[in-house]
Design a protein around this motif. Structure first.
Motif, PDB file in Angstrom:
ATOM      1  N   ALA A  43      19.029 102.505  62.316  1.00  0.00           N
ATOM      2  CA  ALA A  43      20.639 103.186  62.094  1.00  0.00           C
ATOM      3  C   ALA A  43      20.618 104.321  63.351  1.00  0.00           C
ATOM      4  O   ALA A  43      21.701 104.331  63.758  1.00  0.00           O
ATOM      5  CB  ALA A  43      20.460 103.652  60.730  1.00  0.00           C
ATOM      6  N   ARG A  44      19.321 104.919  63.595  1.00  0.00           N
ATOM      7  CA  ARG A  44      19.603 105.725  64.598  1.00  0.00           C
ATOM      8  C   ARG A  44      19.790 105.244  65.836  1.00  0.00           C
ATOM      9  O   ARG A  44      20.551 105.764  66.737  1.00  0.00           O
ATOM     10  CB  ARG A  44      18.428 106.721  64.533  1.00  0.00           C
ATOM     11  CG  ARG A  44      17.789 107.512  63.343  1.00  0.00           C
ATOM     12  CD  ARG A  44      19.147 108.540  63.056  1.00  0.00           C
ATOM     13  NE  ARG A  44      19.466 109.632  64.368  1.00  0.00           N
ATOM     14  CZ  ARG A  44      19.030 110.494  64.547  1.00  0.00           C
ATOM     15  NH1 ARG A  44      17.554 110.978  64.058  1.00  0.00           N
ATOM     16  NH2 ARG A  44      19.172 111.350  65.648  1.00  0.00           N
ATOM     17  N   ASP A  45      19.150 104.060  66.022  1.00  0.00           N
ATOM     18  CA  ASP A  45      19.318 103.193  67.267  1.00  0.00           C
ATOM     19  C   ASP A  45      20.956 102.939  67.710  1.00  0.00           C
ATOM     20  O   ASP A  45      21.492 103.064  68.596  1.00  0.00           O
ATOM     21  CB  ASP A  45      18.691 101.792  67.295  1.00  0.00           C
ATOM     22  CG  ASP A  45      17.057 102.419  67.580  1.00  0.00           C
ATOM     23  OD1 ASP A  45      16.370 101.245  67.258  1.00  0.00           O
ATOM     24  OD2 ASP A  45      16.834 103.426  68.051  1.00  0.00           O
ATOM     25  N   ALA A  46      21.546 102.488  66.438  1.00  0.00           N
ATOM     26  CA  ALA A  46      22.837 102.307  66.391  1.00  0.00           C
ATOM     27  C   ALA A  46      23.867 103.429  66.636  1.00  0.00           C
ATOM     28  O   ALA A  46      24.843 103.268  67.518  1.00  0.00           O
ATOM     29  CB  ALA A  46      23.508 101.369  65.150  1.00  0.00           C
ATOM     30  N   GLU A  47      23.361 104.448  66.169  1.00  0.00           N
ATOM     31  CA  GLU A  47      24.049 105.845  66.469  1.00  0.00           C
ATOM     32  C   GLU A  47      23.733 106.266  67.876  1.00  0.00           C
ATOM     33  O   GLU A  47      24.718 106.444  68.428  1.00  0.00           O
ATOM     34  CB  GLU A  47      23.351 106.883  65.689  1.00  0.00           C
ATOM     35  CG  GLU A  47      23.802 108.332  66.038  1.00  0.00           C
ATOM     36  CD  GLU A  47      22.711 109.412  65.496  1.00  0.00           C
ATOM     37  OE1 GLU A  47      22.039 109.181  64.589  1.00  0.00           O
ATOM     38  OE2 GLU A  47      22.549 110.470  66.283  1.00  0.00           O
ATOM     39  N   ASN A  48      22.926 106.202  68.449  1.00  0.00           N
ATOM     40  CA  ASN A  48      22.700 106.462  69.985  1.00  0.00           C
ATOM     41  C   ASN A  48      23.569 105.445  70.647  1.00  0.00           C
ATOM     42  O   ASN A  48      24.195 105.903  71.624  1.00  0.00           O
ATOM     43  CB  ASN A  48      20.924 106.470  70.191  1.00  0.00           C
ATOM     44  CG  ASN A  48      20.309 107.427  69.394  1.00  0.00           C
ATOM     45  OD1 ASN A  48      20.868 108.561  69.474  1.00  0.00           O
ATOM     46  ND2 ASN A  48      18.926 107.321  69.173  1.00  0.00           N
ATOM     47  N   GLU A  49      23.659 104.190  70.454  1.00  0.00           N
ATOM     48  CA  GLU A  49      24.330 103.256  71.269  1.00  0.00           C
ATOM     49  C   GLU A  49      25.806 103.706  71.179  1.00  0.00           C
ATOM     50  O   GLU A  49      26.402 103.730  72.118  1.00  0.00           O
ATOM     51  CB  GLU A  49      23.922 101.899  70.555  1.00  0.00           C
ATOM     52  CG  GLU A  49      24.697 100.777  71.447  1.00  0.00           C
ATOM     53  CD  GLU A  49      24.363  99.443  70.954  1.00  0.00           C
ATOM     54  OE1 GLU A  49      25.111  98.465  71.482  1.00  0.00           O
ATOM     55  OE2 GLU A  49      23.565  99.006  70.155  1.00  0.00           O
ATOM     56  N   VAL A  59      36.116 106.886  71.411  1.00  0.00           N
ATOM     57  CA  VAL A  59      35.584 107.167  69.995  1.00  0.00           C
ATOM     58  C   VAL A  59      35.772 105.781  69.343  1.00  0.00           C
ATOM     59  O   VAL A  59      35.200 105.109  68.638  1.00  0.00           O
ATOM     60  CB  VAL A  59      35.800 108.235  69.203  1.00  0.00           C
ATOM     61  CG1 VAL A  59      35.503 108.348  67.844  1.00  0.00           C
ATOM     62  CG2 VAL A  59      35.442 109.459  70.154  1.00  0.00           C
ATOM     63  N   ALA A  60      37.166 105.312  69.423  1.00  0.00           N
ATOM     64  CA  ALA A  60      37.629 104.271  68.503  1.00  0.00           C
ATOM     65  C   ALA A  60      36.845 103.109  68.832  1.00  0.00           C
ATOM     66  O   ALA A  60      36.423 102.209  67.901  1.00  0.00           O
ATOM     67  CB  ALA A  60      39.033 104.089  68.818  1.00  0.00           C
ATOM     68  N   GLU A  61      36.808 102.685  70.157  1.00  0.00           N
ATOM     69  CA  GLU A  61      36.342 101.332  70.637  1.00  0.00           C
ATOM     70  C   GLU A  61      34.779 101.325  70.381  1.00  0.00           C
ATOM     71  O   GLU A  61      34.285 100.513  69.956  1.00  0.00           O
ATOM     72  CB  GLU A  61      36.604 101.102  71.934  1.00  0.00           C
ATOM     73  CG  GLU A  61      35.976  99.888  72.603  1.00  0.00           C
ATOM     74  CD  GLU A  61      36.675  98.726  71.839  1.00  0.00           C
ATOM     75  OE1 GLU A  61      37.790  98.910  71.367  1.00  0.00           O
ATOM     76  OE2 GLU A  61      36.056  97.654  72.012  1.00  0.00           O
ATOM     77  N   ALA A  62      34.342 102.270  70.564  1.00  0.00           N
ATOM     78  CA  ALA A  62      32.740 102.621  70.554  1.00  0.00           C
ATOM     79  C   ALA A  62      32.314 102.492  68.990  1.00  0.00           C
ATOM     80  O   ALA A  62      31.191 101.878  68.749  1.00  0.00           O
ATOM     81  CB  ALA A  62      32.252 103.901  71.094  1.00  0.00           C
ATOM     82  N   SER A  63      33.175 103.247  68.140  1.00  0.00           N
ATOM     83  CA  SER A  63      32.950 103.074  66.720  1.00  0.00           C
ATOM     84  C   SER A  63      32.945 101.547  66.403  1.00  0.00           C
ATOM     85  O   SER A  63      32.248 101.209  65.406  1.00  0.00           O
ATOM     86  CB  SER A  63      33.853 104.087  66.049  1.00  0.00           C
ATOM     87  OG  SER A  63      33.714 105.335  66.136  1.00  0.00           O
ATOM     88  N   TYR A 134      24.446 116.867  61.102  1.00  0.00           N
ATOM     89  CA  TYR A 134      23.889 115.454  60.834  1.00  0.00           C
ATOM     90  C   TYR A 134      22.550 115.173  61.432  1.00  0.00           C
ATOM     91  O   TYR A 134      21.871 114.442  60.966  1.00  0.00           O
ATOM     92  CB  TYR A 134      25.077 114.563  61.241  1.00  0.00           C
ATOM     93  CG  TYR A 134      24.991 113.784  62.706  1.00  0.00           C
ATOM     94  CD1 TYR A 134      25.955 114.526  63.406  1.00  0.00           C
ATOM     95  CD2 TYR A 134      23.990 112.889  63.106  1.00  0.00           C
ATOM     96  CE1 TYR A 134      26.117 113.769  64.664  1.00  0.00           C
ATOM     97  CE2 TYR A 134      24.120 112.573  64.209  1.00  0.00           C
ATOM     98  CZ  TYR A 134      25.081 113.190  65.135  1.00  0.00           C
ATOM     99  OH  TYR A 134      24.949 112.313  66.429  1.00  0.00           O
ATOM    100  N   VAL A 135      22.557 115.489  62.624  1.00  0.00           N
ATOM    101  CA  VAL A 135      20.949 115.404  63.160  1.00  0.00           C
ATOM    102  C   VAL A 135      20.072 115.994  62.225  1.00  0.00           C
ATOM    103  O   VAL A 135      18.923 115.511  62.237  1.00  0.00           O
ATOM    104  CB  VAL A 135      20.964 116.150  64.753  1.00  0.00           C
ATOM    105  CG1 VAL A 135      19.639 116.227  65.205  1.00  0.00           C
ATOM    106  CG2 VAL A 135      21.987 115.373  65.591  1.00  0.00           C
ATOM    107  N   ASP A 136      20.128 117.451  61.858  1.00  0.00           N
ATOM    108  CA  ASP A 136      19.189 117.864  60.772  1.00  0.00           C
ATOM    109  C   ASP A 136      18.926 116.908  59.822  1.00  0.00           C
ATOM    110  O   ASP A 136      17.746 116.916  59.300  1.00  0.00           O
ATOM    111  CB  ASP A 136      19.600 119.224  60.570  1.00  0.00           C
ATOM    112  CG  ASP A 136      19.738 120.036  61.559  1.00  0.00           C
ATOM    113  OD1 ASP A 136      20.274 121.168  61.506  1.00  0.00           O
ATOM    114  OD2 ASP A 136      18.984 119.980  62.702  1.00  0.00           O
ATOM    115  N   ALA A 137      20.134 116.368  59.193  1.00  0.00           N
ATOM    116  CA  ALA A 137      20.034 115.487  57.928  1.00  0.00           C
ATOM    117  C   ALA A 137      19.266 114.270  58.491  1.00  0.00           C
ATOM    118  O   ALA A 137      18.327 113.907  57.552  1.00  0.00           O
ATOM    119  CB  ALA A 137      21.190 115.170  57.505  1.00  0.00           C
TER     120      ALA A 137
END
Length: 704
Positions: A43-49, A59-63, A134-137
């Motif tokens: 999940a973190r890898d997908a977040e970083n990507e 933001v829209a296309e990347a999301s 969210y990074v702290d979480a």
């Protein structure tokens, strides 16, 4: 004997219960906690990507590309945690699972809130706050899941210890029962005593073998009396212990392999690389041999990933990994360190180390062979850097670093090649890495600025356009030439946001000139190959025009021949879309590419730009004069304007004027200047052809 059988039966039941607990509960909990941890990492890898592609795609296309994968990984994680809660009988363990689920929800909600704020302008402060939240979480979730896995693994080991204690109990219980049976035998009869003694001796020998770790030992089962029953029961116990030991060993081997090997290619990963390097260095020291490290980067892999998708890129990586492994000896090691980078450890090399050249050539040839992916032939090459122990490094870190430096030199030399390490390469690499990091921050720090070089109509002498050229005002090094940082920006992908900044800045500056009352003229902006391939280019141009208020026909985009011919049909679609908006297109550096006349007539362009390479030696070079005349004639036959760039002498001006060139650009009239200088230049310029000539000393400015 009855008491003996009952005691042994209870001992066997206790061992079986411990084994069942190990197999059906604790091993499952350790596996689920590990899968939860892996799901969080994915999940973190997908977040970083997603975050890496926001600046390029929005933001829209990347999301849309990466957010579903991230949520699926989080859903998998919740399913594993739910299973853990059901299996566990420990209330505190279940509470830890509940806390992790709450932290996961906090992380997901915080990330979605950050994306929502990131997509809005003016929310930088709140977006940073959301990001930190969210990074702290996320860090809390990763730490908690890791601790959960550690606890589950410890519980599994504890259960195994229980099994060992149960076996020990059974062994001593059996011994006690055998002793009791012997005593009873002495009372019953001498002959019975002897018979029991023999049976006891066999069972004692069996128990000692099991106690020493020989779980394959079995007691003799030929008799039908109580000792026969006992032998069979003890054999069942030994078999159960043996099976559980095999399962534990298998699980340990699996976990070790997962920790030391790449999940995609099956190759050793970075964690195992250091161990293999230390082994190779130790062997080389002991026997006076050489070992070699080869650092490999695939040329063109990112283009495959961007154009065909990540799955296609993964397939390509697996094929490349298999080809590399096939080219090497069994004692050599191929390691995937991440992305499209690999490290090869060539073990036990004799001589001076140059004998590896044939092996390196085989690797280059194997990698360069086309790969069929989804019915399409894909070709990539490799750049390789070579460092040999002990000449090029005294330890593993130095060897890898120096091989990496040599690999960058191979890329600079044209790619699809290998380079042996030389000490001076490190300074170059350190400089490139420093510039890459500084380049990432240059836009945010406002270190870029634009200068503008006028373009004049040959007949009237009037300024009919300007070309926007980027400069980097480095806080320590001063002005850095585009020739230094543009190739690095292309390589890292930063050329896309930089190109968009140039486009928007040029449009807004043109509107500022219009409001200041300057005559109407066009502004041309160079488009890089990487920027032209971006699917969002059309949207970027439309947004820049809309936000600035600039009329589309006053904007000209300069493309190169090689950029368009790389994928002609796709390029024509983009060019036609831009022309439909009203944007003007020109072919920059014409004559240096490889476009055919049949392709050129399909280009929806308005202007050809004669490359300065054909202008520089005019009027002394007859071949350059012939080429320039041919380009002018060709442009006019296709109803295109022709502009000569790099005009620096009166003789060059007279040549192009005499041969009907429409426009000129160069230091003869003006170098690239600031917006205010250009306003003064245009405002004072009055138009006669014979007035074309030098206006600003070119030695006072950097050349474009």
């Amino acid at each position: 004997m009855l008491a003996l059988g009952v005691a042994f039966y209870l001992s066997e039941q206790r061992s079986s219960a411990a084994i069942d607990k190990l197999l059906n509960s604790d091993s499952r909990m350790a596996e689920l906690s590990l899968r939860s941890s892996l799901a969080m990492y994915k999940a973190r890898d997908a977040e970083n990507e997603l975050l890496l592609s926001v600046d390029r795609l929005g933001v829209a296309e990347a999301s849309a590309r990466s957010l579903p994968a991230m949520r699926n990984h989080l859903l998998d994680m919740r399913e594993y945690l739910s299973s853990l809660r059901i299996i566990s009988t420990d209330a505190q363990f279940r509470d830890r699972v509940d806390r992790i689920e709450a932290q996961t929800q906090q992380y997901e909600d915080g990330f979605l809130a950050f994306l929502k704020q990131r997509g809005k302008e003016g929310n930088l402060s709140s977006a940073r706050t959301s990001r930190q939240g969210y990074v702290d979480a996320a860090v809390a979730v990763e730490s908690s899941v890791e601790a959960l896995h550690t606890a589950a693994s410890k519980q599994a080991l504890q259960t195994r210890s229980d099994v060992a204690r149960a076996a020990s109990f059974s062994r001593w219980a059996a011994i006690a029962m055998i002793v009791l049976a012997a005593v009873m035998g002495l009372v019953v009869a001498r002959i019975v005593s002897l018979r029991i003694a023999g049976s006891v001796a066999q069972l004692i020998a069996f128990s000692r073998r099991v106690a020493s770790g020989d779980f394959s030992a079995r007691a003799q089962q030929g008799r039908d009396d109580e000792f026969g029953v006992l032998a069979r029961a003890m054999n069942q116990m030994a078999e159960s212990i043996e099976n559980s030991n095999v399962l534990l060993q298998s699980s340990a081997d699996t976990l070790k392999h997962q920790a030391t090997h790449d999940a995609l290619t099956g190759l050793p990963n970075r964690a195992l690389l250091e161990d293999r390097l230390k082994q190779a260095i130790s062997y080389a020291d002991r026997y006076g041999r050489l070992m070699t490290v080869v650092f490999i980067n695939l040329d063109g892999f990112k283009l495959v990933n961007d154009s065909l998708g990540r799955k296609a890129g993964d397939e390509l990586l697996k094929v490349m990994a298999a080809r590399m492994s096939k080219c090497l000896r069994s004692v050599d090691t191929v390691v995937r360190t991440g992305g499209d980078e690999f490290v090869i450890v060539l073990y036990d090399r004799p001589g001076q180390g140059t004998e590896i050249t044939p092996a390196l050539q085989r690797l280059l040839e194997a990698i360069a062979r086309p790969v069929q992916i989804r019915g399409q032939a894909v070709e990539v090459t490799a750049s390789m850097g070579v460092a040999t122990y002990p000449a090029d490094g005294a330890d593993a870190d130095a060897l890898v670093m120096n091989a990496d430096a040599a690999m960058y030199r191979a890329k600079e030399a044209g790619r699809n090649a290998f380079q042996f390490y030389a000490a001076e390469m490190n300074d170059t690499i350190r400089g490139r890495l420093a510039m890459r990091e500084e380049l990432r921050n240059a836009i945010a720090r406002g270190e870029f600025y634009l200068v503008y070089q006028p373009q004049l109509e040959m007949r009237s002498g009037q300024v009919i356009g300007v070309e926007a050229l980027i400069r980097w005002q480095h806080p320590e090094r001063g002005v850095i030439s585009p020739a230094e940082f543009i190739p690095l920006a292309e390589e890292t992908g930063l050329i896309v946001p930089i190109g968009e900044w140039v486009l928007r800045t040029a449009c807004f500056q043109h509107m500022a000139w219009q409001r200041a009352g300057l005559p109407t003229f066009g502004v041309s902006v160079n488009v890089s190959a990487r920027q032209f391939r971006e699917r969002t280019l059309i949207e970027q141009v439309a947004r820049a025009l809309a936000d600035s208020g600039l009329e589309a026909h006053l904007l000209e985009l300069e493309l190169t021949e090689s950029m368009v011919m790389e994928d002609l049909e796709s390029a024509l679609l983009s060019m036609n879309a831009l022309q439909a908006m009203g944007v003007q297109l020109s072919v920059d550096d014409f004559g240096t590419g490889y476009s055919s006349l049949s392709a050129l007539k399909r280009f929806p362009i308005a202007r050809l730009k004669i490359d300065r390479a054909f202008v520089r030696d005019i009027p002394d070079d007859d071949e350059d004069k012939a080429i320039a005349k041919a380009i002018i004639s060709l442009g006019h036959e296709l109803n295109l304007k022709v502009i000569a760039e790099g005009v620096e002498t009166e003789q060059q001006l007279e040549f192009f004027r005499a041969n009907g060139c429409d426009e000129m650009q160069g230091y003869l009239f003006s170098p690239p200047v600031s917006p205010s200088q250009l306003a003064t230049l245009v405002g004072t310029r009055s138009g006669a052809v014979h007035e074309l000539g030098p206006r600003i000393d070119p030695r006072k400015k950097h050349r474009a």
